[in-house]
Design a protein around this motif. Structure first.
Motif, PDB file in Angstrom:
ATOM      1  N   ALA A   1      50.645  17.453  10.269  1.00 34.61           N
ATOM      2  CA  ALA A   1      50.433  18.814   9.776  1.00 34.61           C
ATOM      3  C   ALA A   1      48.947  19.001   9.480  1.00 34.61           C
ATOM      4  O   ALA A   1      48.329  18.157   8.816  1.00 34.61           O
ATOM      5  N   LEU A   2      48.383  20.084   9.990  1.00 36.58           N
ATOM      6  CA  LEU A   2      46.976  20.412   9.758  1.00 36.58           C
ATOM      7  C   LEU A   2      46.899  21.647   8.876  1.00 36.58           C
ATOM      8  O   LEU A   2      47.382  22.716   9.252  1.00 36.58           O
ATOM      9  N   TYR A   3      46.291  21.483   7.712  1.00 34.94           N
ATOM     10  CA  TYR A   3      46.147  22.577   6.755  1.00 34.94           C
ATOM     11  C   TYR A   3      44.880  23.379   7.071  1.00 34.94           C
ATOM     12  O   TYR A   3      43.770  22.861   6.947  1.00 34.94           O
ATOM     13  N   GLN A   4      45.057  24.585   7.534  1.00 31.59           N
ATOM     14  CA  GLN A   4      43.969  25.528   7.807  1.00 31.59           C
ATOM     15  C   GLN A   4      42.776  24.861   8.503  1.00 31.59           C
ATOM     16  O   GLN A   4      41.646  24.886   8.002  1.00 31.59           O
ATOM     17  N   PRO A   5      42.996  24.284   9.668  1.00 31.03           N
ATOM     18  CA  PRO A   5      41.893  23.595  10.353  1.00 31.03           C
ATOM     19  C   PRO A   5      40.730  24.530  10.667  1.00 31.03           C
ATOM     20  O   PRO A   5      40.933  25.697  10.993  1.00 31.03           O
ATOM     21  N   ASP A   6      39.519  24.000  10.556  1.00 24.26           N
ATOM     22  CA  ASP A   6      38.293  24.769  10.767  1.00 24.26           C
ATOM     23  C   ASP A   6      37.729  24.647  12.178  1.00 24.26           C
ATOM     24  O   ASP A   6      37.103  25.572  12.674  1.00 24.26           O
ATOM     25  N   ILE A   7      37.877  23.477  12.777  1.00 23.46           N
ATOM     26  CA  ILE A   7      37.142  23.156  13.998  1.00 23.46           C
ATOM     27  C   ILE A   7      38.112  23.028  15.175  1.00 23.46           C
ATOM     28  O   ILE A   7      38.956  22.124  15.191  1.00 23.46           O
ATOM     29  N   PRO A   8      37.997  23.921  16.162  1.00 25.53           N
ATOM     30  CA  PRO A   8      38.961  23.906  17.273  1.00 25.53           C
ATOM     31  C   PRO A   8      38.948  22.613  18.074  1.00 25.53           C
ATOM     32  O   PRO A   8      40.000  22.174  18.555  1.00 25.53           O
ATOM     33  N   GLN A   9      37.807  21.981  18.208  1.00 23.00           N
ATOM     34  CA  GLN A   9      37.748  20.734  18.974  1.00 23.00           C
ATOM     35  C   GLN A   9      38.587  19.639  18.309  1.00 23.00           C
ATOM     36  O   GLN A   9      39.264  18.866  18.996  1.00 23.00           O
ATOM     37  N   ASN A  10      38.538  19.546  16.992  1.00 29.57           N
ATOM     38  CA  ASN A  10      39.356  18.558  16.288  1.00 29.57           C
ATOM     39  C   ASN A  10      40.838  18.863  16.467  1.00 29.57           C
ATOM     40  O   ASN A  10      41.638  17.967  16.726  1.00 29.57           O
ATOM     41  N   THR A  11      41.193  20.120  16.327  1.00 26.12           N
ATOM     42  CA  THR A  11      42.593  20.517  16.474  1.00 26.12           C
ATOM     43  C   THR A  11      43.089  20.202  17.876  1.00 26.12           C
ATOM     44  O   THR A  11      44.172  19.631  18.045  1.00 26.12           O
ATOM     45  N   GLY A  12      42.299  20.525  18.895  1.00 25.81           N
ATOM     46  CA  GLY A  12      42.684  20.223  20.273  1.00 25.81           C
ATOM     47  C   GLY A  12      42.845  18.733  20.512  1.00 25.81           C
ATOM     48  O   GLY A  12      43.790  18.289  21.175  1.00 25.81           O
ATOM     49  N   THR A  13      41.941  17.945  19.960  1.00 27.44           N
ATOM     50  CA  THR A  13      42.003  16.490  20.117  1.00 27.44           C
ATOM     51  C   THR A  13      43.247  15.927  19.439  1.00 27.44           C
ATOM     52  O   THR A  13      43.931  15.053  19.987  1.00 27.44           O
ATOM     53  N   ILE A  14      43.554  16.423  18.256  1.00 23.82           N
ATOM     54  CA  ILE A  14      44.741  15.952  17.525  1.00 23.82           C
ATOM     55  C   ILE A  14      46.010  16.340  18.271  1.00 23.82           C
ATOM     56  O   ILE A  14      46.947  15.535  18.385  1.00 23.82           O
ATOM     57  N   ILE A  15      46.054  17.541  18.810  1.00 20.15           N
ATOM     58  CA  ILE A  15      47.230  17.962  19.575  1.00 20.15           C
ATOM     59  C   ILE A  15      47.401  17.073  20.802  1.00 20.15           C
ATOM     60  O   ILE A  15      48.514  16.646  21.125  1.00 20.15           O
TER      61      ILE A  15
END
Length: 152
Positions: free
Chosen positions: A4-18
């Motif tokens: 679970a990602l709480y209000q992620p700020d950085i799209p690159q991190n979110t994409g990498t985690i996904i």
């Protein structure tokens, strides 16, 4: 197990985690609002074609996530955690929660967590990259719970 990602700020991190979550067969909860537009090109670049394969649930707010969560245990990864992640006993149905890159999570989220764990680092260093922290924690949780064995 879920990420679970709480209000992620950085799209690159979110994409990498996904992308990592797809490779390990884990679902991802995104707790909005995000610090970027969901169809951001940087999110797509980091997530590549894995975004289409991902099991993602987007929640409009923290309250929505809490009301819809699928596990009793919410495990918060935080630099303020008292227990090192290697000394914590993970369970296969844990939700591993990661805060915003800019400021973590608010106090009410800390209080709702069933566990607050950290990755030990050198003194006086602030934090690791969110995607790196997520990979470290997920790897240990999967190792402990035997979830890696399902990949073979």
């Amino acid at each position: 197990m879920r990420i679970a990602l709480y209000q992620p700020d950085i799209p690159q991190n979110t994409g990498t985690i996904i992308r990592m979550a797809v490779c390990f067969g884990l679902p991802v909860d995104i707790i909005e609002p995000c610090g970027f537009i969901w169809n951001d090109k940087q999110l797509k670049r980091a997530g590549m074609d894995y975004l289409d394969k991902a099991d993602i649930t987007r929640h409009l707010a923290w309250e929505t996530f809490i009301n819809n969560r699928t596990s009793e245990r919410l495990i918060l990864m935080t630099t303020h955690g008292s227990v090192p992640f290697t000394q914590f006993q993970f369970k296969p149905d844990d939700i591993l929660l990661f805060g915003r890159e800019s400021c973590g999570v608010p106090q009410n989220v800390h209080e709702m967590a069933n566990g607050r764990i950290r990755i030990p680092m050198q003194p006086n260093e602030r934090s690791l990259n969110l995607a790196v922290s997520c990979a470290i924690a997920v790897s240990e949780a999967m190792r402990q719970t035997g979830l890696y064995q399902k990949l073979f």
